[in-house]
Design a protein around this motif. Structure first.
Motif, PDB file in Angstrom:
ATOM      1  N   ASN A   1      10.041 -31.354  19.721  1.00 57.43           N
ATOM      2  CA  ASN A   1       9.171 -30.831  18.674  1.00 57.43           C
ATOM      3  C   ASN A   1       8.598 -29.506  19.156  1.00 57.43           C
ATOM      4  OD1 ASN A   1       8.791 -32.671  16.278  1.00 57.43           O
ATOM      5  ND2 ASN A   1       8.571 -34.125  17.959  1.00 57.43           N
ATOM      6  N   ARG A   2       7.893 -28.845  18.286  1.00 64.34           N
ATOM      7  CA  ARG A   2       7.321 -27.545  18.657  1.00 64.34           C
ATOM      8  C   ARG A   2       6.041 -27.733  19.455  1.00 64.34           C
ATOM      9  NH1 ARG A   2       9.205 -23.533  14.169  1.00 64.34           N
ATOM     10  NH2 ARG A   2      10.162 -25.091  12.851  1.00 64.34           N
ATOM     11  N   ASP A   3       6.209 -28.263  20.619  1.00 57.10           N
ATOM     12  CA  ASP A   3       5.104 -28.430  21.540  1.00 57.10           C
ATOM     13  C   ASP A   3       5.434 -27.559  22.736  1.00 57.10           C
ATOM     14  OD1 ASP A   3       2.820 -29.369  22.727  1.00 57.10           O
ATOM     15  OD2 ASP A   3       3.724 -31.229  23.431  1.00 57.10           O
TER      16      ASP A   3
ATOM     17  N   ARG B   1      17.593 -34.236  15.816  1.00 57.14           N
ATOM     18  CA  ARG B   1      16.823 -33.827  17.001  1.00 57.14           C
ATOM     19  C   ARG B   1      16.753 -34.957  18.029  1.00 57.14           C
ATOM     20  NH1 ARG B   1      13.343 -31.543  13.248  1.00 57.14           N
ATOM     21  NH2 ARG B   1      11.870 -33.272  13.530  1.00 57.14           N
ATOM     22  N   SER B   2      16.521 -36.159  17.560  1.00 54.49           N
ATOM     23  CA  SER B   2      16.408 -37.308  18.479  1.00 54.49           C
ATOM     24  C   SER B   2      17.723 -37.565  19.205  1.00 54.49           C
ATOM     25  CB  SER B   2      15.985 -38.556  17.710  1.00 54.49           C
ATOM     26  OG  SER B   2      14.692 -38.399  17.187  1.00 54.49           O
TER      27      SER B   2
ATOM     28  N   THR C   1      13.926 -27.067  15.280  1.00 61.49           N
ATOM     29  CA  THR C   1      14.788 -26.716  14.151  1.00 61.49           C
ATOM     30  C   THR C   1      13.957 -25.936  13.132  1.00 61.49           C
ATOM     31  OG1 THR C   1      14.314 -28.907  13.249  1.00 61.49           O
ATOM     32  CG2 THR C   1      16.365 -28.656  14.455  1.00 61.49           C
ATOM     33  N   PRO C   2      13.894 -24.606  13.250  1.00 63.70           N
ATOM     34  CA  PRO C   2      12.989 -23.822  12.414  1.00 63.70           C
ATOM     35  C   PRO C   2      13.487 -23.439  11.027  1.00 63.70           C
ATOM     36  CG  PRO C   2      14.086 -22.375  13.943  1.00 63.70           C
ATOM     37  CD  PRO C   2      14.548 -23.774  14.263  1.00 63.70           C
ATOM     38  N   ASP C   3      14.788 -23.560  10.765  1.00 65.69           N
ATOM     39  CA  ASP C   3      15.300 -23.023   9.513  1.00 65.69           C
ATOM     40  C   ASP C   3      16.498 -23.840   9.053  1.00 65.69           C
ATOM     41  OD1 ASP C   3      15.349 -21.003   7.446  1.00 65.69           O
ATOM     42  OD2 ASP C   3      17.148 -20.223   8.392  1.00 65.69           O
ATOM     43  N   GLU C   4      16.601 -23.998   7.727  1.00 68.43           N
ATOM     44  CA  GLU C   4      17.725 -24.733   7.172  1.00 68.43           C
ATOM     45  C   GLU C   4      18.048 -24.182   5.781  1.00 68.43           C
ATOM     46  OE1 GLU C   4      18.384 -29.243   7.418  1.00 68.43           O
ATOM     47  OE2 GLU C   4      17.427 -28.943   5.470  1.00 68.43           O
TER      48      GLU C   4
END
Length: 139
Positions: free
Chosen positions: A24-26, A8-9, A41-44
């Motif tokens: 992030n989820r903000d 993500r970074s 990233t909600p799923d893996e």
């Protein structure tokens, strides 16, 4: 640091030249801060690789939301935002070795209205593939 955080970074850094990024989820939507980008990233899914040393192949969903202020040319603005995001992702390659592959699988656009805020969003869904050592998602 978990590999997801590093990915993500790295992707947020690559997108920062397009617009301010929240990784992030903000809620990135601020009326005075459009355009902006949010990614999460909600799923893996994980699959163990047993040949040689134990490793895990991971396939992660990555969503990148590009927000723009609504206007008469909203669809054109959303297409331009999607174009810039796709180009930045393509140029990123393996993002400094943080991932093996990144693939665009879907794009959805929408108009958002919340009080005085009038905006549009283009959501690009990617599948990211990367590997970690078994039981060590930070390696």
């Amino acid at each position: 640091m978990h590999a997801r955080t590093r990915i993500r970074s790295a992707i947020a850094a690559a997108l920062a030249s397009i617009a301010p990024v929240t990784a992030n989820r903000d809620d990135p939507l601020q009326a005075d801060a459009l355009p902006c980008i949010g990614l999460f990233t909600p799923d893996e899914a994980t699959q163990e690789l047993t040949m040689g040393s134990r490793r895990q192949m991971r396939r992660m969903d990555l969503y990148i939301d590009g927000y723009v202020r609504a206007g008469a040319d909203l669809d054109d603005q959303l297409d331009t935002m999607a174009l810039r995001i796709e180009r930045a992702i393509a140029v990123g390659g393996k993002f400094g070795g943080t991932l093996d592959r990144i693939e665009l699988v879907r794009t959805v656009t929408d108009r958002l209205t919340s009080g005085e805020l009038k905006a549009g969003v283009t959501r690009l869904q990617f599948v990211v593939t990367y590997q970690t050592k078994f039981g060590q998602p930070d390696a």
